[in-house]
Design a protein around this motif. Structure first.
Motif, PDB file in Angstrom:
ATOM      1  N   THR A 222      83.136  36.180  72.225  1.00  0.00           N
ATOM      2  CA  THR A 222      83.143  37.571  71.778  1.00  0.00           C
ATOM      3  C   THR A 222      81.708  38.030  71.609  1.00  0.00           C
ATOM      4  O   THR A 222      81.022  37.649  70.662  1.00  0.00           O
TER       5      THR A 222
ATOM      6  N   ASP B 144      80.606  40.997  71.012  1.00  0.00           N
ATOM      7  CA  ASP B 144      80.356  42.148  70.139  1.00  0.00           C
ATOM      8  C   ASP B 144      79.830  41.749  68.768  1.00  0.00           C
ATOM      9  O   ASP B 144      79.461  42.628  67.986  1.00  0.00           O
ATOM     10  N   TYR B 145      79.760  40.455  68.462  1.00  0.00           N
ATOM     11  CA  TYR B 145      79.125  40.042  67.212  1.00  0.00           C
ATOM     12  C   TYR B 145      77.606  39.926  67.348  1.00  0.00           C
ATOM     13  O   TYR B 145      76.903  39.772  66.350  1.00  0.00           O
TER      14      TYR B 145
ATOM     15  N   SER C 114      74.491  44.976  67.788  1.00  0.00           N
ATOM     16  CA  SER C 114      75.866  44.534  68.040  1.00  0.00           C
ATOM     17  C   SER C 114      76.838  45.710  68.123  1.00  0.00           C
ATOM     18  O   SER C 114      77.779  45.699  68.917  1.00  0.00           O
ATOM     19  N   SER C 115      76.590  46.737  67.344  1.00  0.00           N
ATOM     20  CA  SER C 115      77.483  47.897  67.366  1.00  0.00           C
ATOM     21  C   SER C 115      77.128  48.889  68.462  1.00  0.00           C
ATOM     22  O   SER C 115      77.928  49.768  68.792  1.00  0.00           O
TER      23      SER C 115
ATOM     24  N   ARG D 263      76.484  49.159  75.886  1.00  0.00           N
ATOM     25  CA  ARG D 263      77.458  48.086  75.780  1.00  0.00           C
ATOM     26  C   ARG D 263      78.862  48.653  75.632  1.00  0.00           C
ATOM     27  O   ARG D 263      79.035  49.746  75.086  1.00  0.00           O
TER      28      ARG D 263
ATOM     29  N   ASN E 175      81.987  47.002  74.036  1.00  0.00           N
ATOM     30  CA  ASN E 175      82.505  45.819  73.350  1.00  0.00           C
ATOM     31  C   ASN E 175      83.962  45.543  73.701  1.00  0.00           C
ATOM     32  O   ASN E 175      84.412  44.405  73.630  1.00  0.00           O
TER      33      ASN E 175
ATOM     34  N   ASN F 130      83.532  43.473  76.479  1.00  0.00           N
ATOM     35  CA  ASN F 130      82.697  42.302  76.225  1.00  0.00           C
ATOM     36  C   ASN F 130      81.490  42.259  77.166  1.00  0.00           C
ATOM     37  O   ASN F 130      81.090  41.186  77.646  1.00  0.00           O
TER      38      ASN F 130
END
Length: 130
Positions: A28, A30-31, A53-54, A72, A74, A77
């Motif tokens: 993952t 998105d962390y 990350s956000s 990005r 998320n 991914n």
């Protein structure tokens, strides 16, 4: 363990565009804050862009500002680097990485050579030539 894979590189004429992707199969992404660095032949690695990350914070190298955009998705991914108006000096292997180094980059905080990077991809080659 985080594993990154880049794609989207290739040969393009000056003034052309490419969109690089960085994915994390089986993990993952998105962390993590993620960034792109590049290494041209005979030169040291150079940070290009980074994103939190956000996705709410990002930063970009002055020499590519206005031409490169990091983003990005998320849900997919994936982190992207849209590169427009490419120049021969942009020729390099482009690597994506994830970790604290890029979190600091995205927030404009100081980082050192020892700042943690959790994973690097193997790179994708971009050649800008007529």
């Amino acid at each position: 363990q985080l594993h990154l894979v880049e794609s989207g590189g290739g040969l393009v004429q000056p003034g052309g565009s490419l969109k690089l992707s960085c994915v994390a199969p089986g993990s993952t992404l998105d962390y993590y804050a993620v960034g792109w660095v590049r290494q041209a032949p005979g030169k040291e690695r150079e940070g290009v862009s980074c994103i939190s990350s956000s996705g709410s914070s990002s930063n970009v190298l002055d020499s590519v500002k206005g031409r490169f955009t990091i983003s990005r998705d998320n849900a997919k991914n994936t982190v992207y680097l849209q590169m427009n108006n490419l120049k021969p000096d942009d020729t390099a292997v482009y690597y994506c990485g994830a970790g604290e180094l890029f979190r600091r980059c995205a927030h404009g905080e100081r980082a050192t050579a020892g700042t943690a990077v959790d994973a690097w991809g193997r790179g994708t080659l971009v050649i800008v030539s007529s």
